[in-house]
Design a protein around this motif. Structure first.
Motif, mmCIF file in Angstrom:
data_model
loop_
_atom_site.group_PDB
_atom_site.id
_atom_site.type_symbol
_atom_site.label_atom_id
_atom_site.label_comp_id
_atom_site.label_asym_id
_atom_site.label_seq_id
_atom_site.Cartn_x
_atom_site.Cartn_y
_atom_site.Cartn_z
ATOM 1 N N GLY A 1 38.786 41.781 47.345
ATOM 2 C CA GLY A 1 40.124 42.191 47.754
ATOM 3 C C GLY A 1 41.233 41.220 47.398
ATOM 4 N N ARG A 2 40.913 40.112 46.776
ATOM 5 C CA ARG A 2 41.935 39.114 46.454
ATOM 6 C C ARG A 2 42.538 39.365 45.080
ATOM 7 N NH1 ARG A 2 43.410 37.271 51.251
ATOM 8 N NH2 ARG A 2 41.688 36.346 52.420
ATOM 9 N N ASN A 3 43.867 39.187 44.986
ATOM 10 C CA ASN A 3 44.539 39.259 43.691
ATOM 11 C C ASN A 3 44.852 37.844 43.209
ATOM 12 O OD1 ASN A 3 47.131 38.401 44.774
ATOM 13 N ND2 ASN A 3 47.441 40.484 45.516
ATOM 14 N N HIS A 4 45.640 37.732 42.160
ATOM 15 C CA HIS A 4 45.842 36.426 41.552
ATOM 16 C C HIS A 4 46.599 35.451 42.452
ATOM 17 C CE1 HIS A 4 45.873 33.630 38.220
ATOM 18 N NE2 HIS A 4 47.152 33.409 38.414
ATOM 19 N N PHE A 5 47.295 35.952 43.439
ATOM 20 C CA PHE A 5 48.050 35.081 44.336
ATOM 21 C C PHE A 5 47.332 34.893 45.677
ATOM 22 C CE2 PHE A 5 50.811 36.950 41.220
ATOM 23 C CZ PHE A 5 51.491 35.840 40.736
ATOM 24 N N THR A 6 46.800 35.978 46.215
ATOM 25 C CA THR A 6 46.103 35.855 47.499
ATOM 26 C C THR A 6 44.760 35.153 47.363
ATOM 27 O OG1 THR A 6 45.126 38.073 47.306
ATOM 28 C CG2 THR A 6 47.255 37.883 48.435
#
Length: 273
Positions: free
Chosen positions: A247-252
């Motif tokens: 569920g993580r993107n490049h920022f989270t």
């Protein structure tokens, strides 16, 4: 026209445009800013310590509440040409909750500095920290060099520094050739020889155990870069662990370190236990 893995310039630009791929990036960065500001309200912080003569050669030292603590030194992202240590100060919350010291490293951005100079600055920063560990009561045998995105690249470039006992790379870049062929090179001005010299996957020798993580909601190229680098490390007999980031993107993905129960942070804590 040059291509990379079958992608032309337009396709390659999209493949590495993390900001365009995350619709709520502005809100996410604003949240990071609020949380980072709270970090700077802590007592005992040493801000903008100079590890060199250039204006951006600065470190923020956020001490643990206990003596003899391990240290996480964090290198921010921004494709080597934007952002700052202050923009990612929120990552310190997790390590501080586990009794770590935290060092936030700033460096000169492109185009003011070429890639080789940027890489060298991180080495200077590590040397500066080591020289002050005794004074600051830090454990000299427990230094984790961590970085996100471009910071992950810079951390990987220093796996073999004698003072680095663990490396954590979050969504790092390990092959600079697609960077050279994309819009990102307008400020970096990478040459083929620089790509060869400063791609971590090119030089895999003996180094610190390495933790790698990338979000499963990231761009495919970022996921591929991490998978390929992990495979190369294993093929050379280096210790490497891949940490899932659902569920993580490049920022989270930075929450993997910033949260006290973050999976990447927990892996660091285990390594120093």
């Amino acid at each position: 026209m040059d291509s990379y893995r079958g992608m032309n310039r337009e396709e390659l630009d999209r493949a590495y445009n993390n900001t365009a791929a995350v619709p709520d990036v502005a809100e996410t960065m604003a949240d990071f800013g609020r949380r980072g500001a709270a970090i700077y309200e802590r007592a005992g912080i040493k801000r903008d310590l100079a590890y060199g003569e250039a204006a951006s050669q600065r470190i923020d030292w956020i001490p643990s509440s206990r003596a003899g603590a391990p240290t996480i030194a964090y290198v921010h992202g921004g494709y080597w040409q934007s952002l700052s240590k202050e923009k990612f100060a929120h990552v310190a919350a997790g390590p501080l909750a586990h009794g770590f010291n935290v060092a936030l490293i700033e460096y000169t951005l492109a185009p003011q500095a070429r890639m080789g100079a940027i890489v060298s600055e991180i080495g200077q920063a590590i040397d500066f920290l080591v020289a002050h560990f005794e004074e600051w009561g830090a454990d000299p045998a427990c230094l984790c060099l961590a970085g996100h995105s471009a910071g992950g690249h810079l951390a990987a470039m220093h796996r073999n520094h004698p003072a680095v006992s663990l490396v954590l790379c979050m969504s790092g870049l390990y092959d600079l050739e697609p960077i050279r062929l994309s819009y990102l090179n307008e400020k970096l001005n990478l040459t083929p020889s620089e790509v060869a010299a400063y791609s971590p996957q090119t030089y895999i020798g003996p180094g610190a155990p390495t933790l790698l993580t990338v979000g499963d909601s990231e761009l495919p190229e970022l996921m591929r870069q991490t998978a390929d680098y992990s495979s190369l490390l294993r093929a050379r007999g280096e210790l490497v662990e891949e940490i899932l980031a659902p569920g993580r993107n490049h920022f989270t993905i930075t929450e993997m370190l910033a949260m006290p129960d973050g999976a990447a942070l927990n892996a660091v804590v285990r390594a120093f236990s």
